[in-house]
Design a protein around this motif. Structure first.
Motif, PDB file in Angstrom:
ATOM      1  N   ASP A  91      -5.083  -1.341  -0.140  1.00  0.00           N
ATOM      2  CA  ASP A  91      -5.727  -0.162   0.442  1.00  0.00           C
ATOM      3  C   ASP A  91      -6.493   0.625  -0.635  1.00  0.00           C
ATOM      4  OD1 ASP A  91      -6.470   1.857   2.168  1.00  0.00           O
ATOM      5  OD2 ASP A  91      -4.471   2.737   2.333  1.00  0.00           O
ATOM      6  N   TYR A 136       0.863  -1.179   0.000  1.00  0.00           N
ATOM      7  CA  TYR A 136       0.000   0.000   0.000  1.00  0.00           C
ATOM      8  C   TYR A 136       0.902   1.232   0.000  1.00  0.00           C
ATOM      9  CZ  TYR A 136       0.515   0.106   5.183  1.00  0.00           C
ATOM     10  OH  TYR A 136       0.998   0.140   6.466  1.00  0.00           O
ATOM     11  N   GLN A 177      -5.885  -4.855   8.890  1.00  0.00           N
ATOM     12  CA  GLN A 177      -5.900  -3.398   8.960  1.00  0.00           C
ATOM     13  C   GLN A 177      -5.851  -2.937  10.409  1.00  0.00           C
ATOM     14  OE1 GLN A 177      -8.939  -1.449   6.644  1.00  0.00           O
ATOM     15  NE2 GLN A 177      -7.797   0.476   6.664  1.00  0.00           N
TER      16      GLN A 177
END
Length: 200
Positions: A108, A71, A154
């Motif tokens: 992401d 990400y 996450q």
């Protein structure tokens, strides 16, 4: 029956015979679009790249690829993943490099739009002819991570804990090798597999 009629009849019969032979030959061969059962491309996966173009990742077929998940706001592991891909490239001949693609898939989607992907390409001086940075739909992240064997979670601050790996696939999307050794000194066994896949 006159001669022109006989000739037309013979031409028609010859065309039917040739059509039958072509059909039989086609039936004996698998369709060009058929994927191997163990191909990662069996998973339907639309990806939006740094140019804003959305295509299914089956468009990546045709040459070996290094794949990884990352990400763009990552400050620690993901830059090392990028460096790992560059380090593998440095171990290849110019011809081998042209035969290899590198694909980084974001985990992401909420933040990694095309502009964010382009920023990484510029910062890391990646060759867009060989490197593809792309973002899946949010609903597809877990599926692609599962196919590639990437674990992630996450965090409350929006970042991610995730495993780091480079995965080598052949032109049909079959996994040939993987390494979790990241950084500027590539895994020699993984490099050897890449060389073999690219004709080295």
């Amino acid at each position: 029956m006159n001669t022109p009629s006989i000739q037309r009849l013979l031409r028609g019969l010859a065309a039917l015979v040739l059509l039958g032979l072509a059909t039989a030959a086609g039936a004996a061969q698998p369709a060009a679009s058929a994927l191997p059962g163990d191909s990662i491309y069996q998973l339907p996966l639309p990806l939006t790249d740094s140019n804003g173009q959305t295509r299914d990742w089956r468009s990546l077929r045709g040459r070996p690829r290094l794949l990884a998940m990352f990400y763009t706001s990552c400050q620690y592991i993901c830059p090392l993943i990028v460096e790992s891909g560059k380090a593998v490239e440095r171990e290849l001949t110019p011809d081998q490099r042209t035969r290899l693609g590198v694909v980084l898939i974001s985990m992401d989607p909420a933040r990694d739009d095309p502009a964010a992907l382009r920023k990484v390409i510029a910062q890391r001086q990646l060759d867009p002819a060989r490197w593809t940075l792309a973002t899946p739909r949010a609903d597809d992240v877990r599926a692609v991570a599962g196919v590639l064997g990437i674990r992630y979670r996450q965090l409350a601050d929006g970042g991610f804990n995730h495993s780091s790996a480079l995965i080598l696939v052949d032109g049909e999307g079959r996994i040939l090798a993987r390494t979790e050794k990241i950084g500027s000194r590539p895994d020699p066994e993984f490099v050897a597999a890449v060389r073999k896949a690219t004709g080295g």
